[in-house]
Enzyme design. Structure first.
Site, PDB file in Angstrom:
ATOM      1  CD  GLN A 114      50.957  12.353  57.141  1.00  0.00           C
ATOM      2  OE1 GLN A 114      51.589  13.166  57.641  1.00  0.00           O
ATOM      3  NE2 GLN A 114      49.552  12.552  56.764  1.00  0.00           N
ATOM      4  NE  ARG A 119      53.497   5.878  56.595  1.00  0.00           N
ATOM      5  CZ  ARG A 119      53.187   6.572  55.645  1.00  0.00           C
ATOM      6  NH1 ARG A 119      52.369   5.832  54.788  1.00  0.00           N
ATOM      7  NH2 ARG A 119      53.882   7.570  55.250  1.00  0.00           N
ATOM      8  CG  HIS A 189      46.308   4.443  56.623  1.00  0.00           C
ATOM      9  ND1 HIS A 189      45.320   4.649  54.757  1.00  0.00           N
ATOM     10  CD2 HIS A 189      46.601   5.481  56.866  1.00  0.00           C
ATOM     11  CE1 HIS A 189      45.377   6.079  55.148  1.00  0.00           C
ATOM     12  NE2 HIS A 189      46.005   6.464  55.482  1.00  0.00           N
ATOM     13  CG  ASP A 236      41.372  12.954  56.370  1.00  0.00           C
ATOM     14  OD1 ASP A 236      41.428  12.107  57.379  1.00  0.00           O
ATOM     15  OD2 ASP A 236      42.545  13.779  56.153  1.00  0.00           O
ATOM     16  CD  GLU A 286      42.594   5.310  57.818  1.00  0.00           C
ATOM     17  OE1 GLU A 286      43.376   5.537  58.953  1.00  0.00           O
ATOM     18  OE2 GLU A 286      42.202   5.962  56.954  1.00  0.00           O
TER      19      GLU A 286
END
Length: 310
Positions: A114, A119, A189, A236, A286
């Site tokens: 994901q 990150r 994000h 979302d 974002e």
């Protein structure tokens, strides 16, 4: 302008008391160096190395080398405009949940983990400079066995962060260092501290939307008709070909301008009751590149985000 070139995390001539932390250089700046550069390296949560940037006006930003993640942006007066979730883990294994995490080379779910691996890897400081009194640092990330296990390409990413009195700017550059082409999607994000019931975003009217509520795997196409987009429940939603400037009212008395160059899309997210402990305290706005960026060998792609407060 004073510039210090840094490799392996920090420059040993400028950064005394050098130790090794997580396989990279870790140090504390001397008072003189700190005053001249406005950058110091310290130990953050979970003993992870963290950069602290301070501007002459008193603004401050914090960046963890793990994930290359900006976790704090305070304007003069000490108010933090970013948000780190209370369930965030600082163990160098899981991505840091909050601030400005990188999604690269994949946004969302897909063939690899994901939001990709950027990150979840250690970034390195390669440059630190002082421009008109304001601190600027550049981090880098390169392919490694961990990344190649899931995405077998050579790449070089640079993340330049500039702190001013009332703004925080980032520039992400991705270079294809492989001998074959690759494609990727990416996003910043960003978690903004907010009162979700009073938060709103302007600048999205007319955008084509991909609404992931109620089924993230089958987003519903539409078009945004509202001048002001709010967060009344679970949100979302992807906004394609978004404006180069959005305005966030965080519901706490702050108006934040979110400008960009080459981040073609935007995403709004709030988990609502999926994160009952903290959903009322943040919204994600974002900057993203949802469609694939195709890079031939030696080609680069660059995108800029500029956050500012009145």
């Amino acid at each position: 302008m004073a510039m210090v070139s840094m490799a392996f995390g920090v420059n040993t001539a400028t950064f005394p008391n050098l130790n090794r932390c997580r396989g990279m250089a870790f140090a504390s700046l001397s008072n003189k160096a700190s005053a001249s550069l406005g950058v110091r390296v310290t130990e953050g949560e979970g003993n992870l190395p963290k950069l602290v940037l301070t501007s002459p006006a008193g603004s401050e930003a914090e960046i963890y080398l793990f994930g290359g993640c900006i976790t704090s942006w305070k304007v003069p007066g000490g108010k933090d405009l970013l948000f780190v979730r209370p369930d965030a883990v600082f163990n160098g294994k899981k991505p840091i949940s909050g601030g400005v995490p990188h999604c690269f080379p994949q946004f969302g779910p897909g063939p690899i983990q994901q939001h990709g691996f950027a990150r979840n890897m250690d970034w390195t400081v390669v440059d630190s400079e002082n421009t008109e009194g304001n601190p600027v640092v550049t981090l880098e990330l390169k392919d490694a066995p961990y990344s190649r296990d899931m995405w077998d390409f050579g790449f070089h990413a640079l993340f330049k962060v500039t702190l001013n009195a009332k703004s925080l700017s980032t520039e992400l550059t991705v270079k294809n260092t492989d001998d074959k082409a690759f494609s990727f999607s990416t996003a910043l994000h960003t978690y903004f501290r907010a009162s979700v019931s009073g938060a709103s975003v302007k600048g999205l009217k007319g955008c084509k939307t991909l609404n992931k509520d109620p089924d993230p795997k089958n987003p519903v196409e539409g078009r945004e008709e509202r001048d002001v987009v709010t967060f009344p429940g679970f949100v979302d939603c992807v906004y394609l070909d978004a404006s180069s400037e959005l305005q966030l009212d965080n519901g706490l008395g702050d108006l934040i301008s979110i400008k960009n160059t080459n981040w073609s899309d935007a995403v709004l997210w709030n988990p609502h009751l999926q994160m009952e402990a903290c959903y009322k305290d943040f919204v994600c706005v974002e900057n993203a590149k949802i469609g694939s960026v195709q890079l031939e060998p030696e080609q680069t792609w660059t995108a800029v985000q500029h956050l500012s407060i009145a």
